[in-house]
Design an enzyme around this catalytic site. Structure first.
Site, PDB file in Angstrom:
ATOM      1  N   ARG A  97       0.842  -1.193   0.000  1.00 39.26           N
ATOM      2  CA  ARG A  97       0.000   0.000   0.000  1.00 39.26           C
ATOM      3  C   ARG A  97       0.878   1.244   0.000  1.00 39.26           C
ATOM      4  NH1 ARG A  97      -4.897   2.200   2.222  1.00 39.26           N
ATOM      5  NH2 ARG A  97      -4.886   4.362   1.501  1.00 39.26           N
ATOM      6  N   ARG A 106      -6.107   0.715  -4.534  1.00 38.20           N
ATOM      7  CA  ARG A 106      -5.144   0.292  -3.529  1.00 38.20           C
ATOM      8  C   ARG A 106      -5.039  -1.223  -3.447  1.00 38.20           C
ATOM      9  NH1 ARG A 106      -8.331   3.645   0.558  1.00 38.20           N
ATOM     10  NH2 ARG A 106      -7.812   4.984  -1.154  1.00 38.20           N
ATOM     11  N   ASP A 109      -6.502  -1.695   2.106  1.00 40.77           N
ATOM     12  CA  ASP A 109      -6.928  -0.596   2.965  1.00 40.77           C
ATOM     13  C   ASP A 109      -7.487  -1.214   4.239  1.00 40.77           C
ATOM     14  OD1 ASP A 109      -7.489   2.026   3.700  1.00 40.77           O
ATOM     15  OD2 ASP A 109      -9.467   2.009   2.786  1.00 40.77           O
ATOM     16  N   ASP A 111      -9.175   0.230   7.501  1.00 38.61           N
ATOM     17  CA  ASP A 111      -9.706   1.406   8.179  1.00 38.61           C
ATOM     18  C   ASP A 111     -10.142   1.051   9.588  1.00 38.61           C
ATOM     19  OD1 ASP A 111      -9.431   3.365   6.243  1.00 38.61           O
ATOM     20  OD2 ASP A 111     -11.423   3.057   5.396  1.00 38.61           O
TER      21      ASP A 111
END
Length: 196
Positions: A97, A106, A109, A111
């Site tokens: 990444r 990407r 990810d 989060d």
């Protein structure tokens, strides 16, 4: 990782969203998400509780790139919020990444969506970021961690997997649980997201 959607105490548990739409060293996006979940499972500071199925989600905006693969996971951790976020970023980096274009394509990810009912840095700041217009969201990046994630209530690709593993987690400022936030999304947007 065990998968279970039963009711449970969410205090101190971290909720994360996973997504990818580019291949990584682990392979295509679905292989990357599975490998990332395995990496979370062997981290001594993280104790995975459950993970959702994988879902295919259209790229946004439409035509901007390959479709995404998304999932959600719940963890117990001894780490503070900032340290947990740093750990998630380190795992992203291991899968190639690169943080460049905001909301760009990407390889991985991760989060951080929420830790229990924590509101960071405070309710006023969280509400201000949550209230940004879509065009402002693209242009602005917060200087620090904001919890709950200020856009989780708007994202079907987060809420649909999250409803599998933490349906009763309640947003501490909106006073809505995950299922209510998911069901408030337009039906057409929900219908675009399919389990793999």
């Amino acid at each position: 990782m065990p998968q279970d959607s039963s009711d449970h105490d969410m205090s101190g548990r971290a909720l994360i969203a996973l997504g990818a739409n580019l291949a990584s060293t682990a392979g295509p996006p679905e292989a990357t998400l599975r490998a990332a979940l395995e990496m979370l499972a062997v981290d001594p500071d993280l104790r995975p509780v459950r993970a959702s199925r994988l879902y295919r989600t259209p790229c946004f905006p439409s035509g901007a790139g390959p479709d995404y693969v998304n999932a959600a996971a719940e963890l117990n951790t001894t780490l503070e919020a900032e340290a947990l976020l740093a750990r998630l970023h380190a795992i992203e980096a291991r899968f190639g990444r690169a943080r460049g274009e905001r909301w760009g394509q990407r390889t991985l990810d991760l989060d951080l969506l929420a830790i229990g009912q924590a509101v960071l840095p405070d309710a006023h700041t969280q509400a201000a970021w949550r209230g940004l217009t879509p065009s402002a969201q693209i242009r602005r990046t917060p200087g620090g961690l904001i919890l709950p994630h200020p856009r989780l209530q708007d994202r079907g690709f987060v809420l649909i997997p999250l409803a599998e593993i933490a349906p009763r987690w309640r947003h501490p400022l909106l006073d809505l649980d995950v299922c209510a936030m998911r069901d408030a999304l337009p039906a057409a947007r929900r219908a675009e997201i399919h389990p793999l």
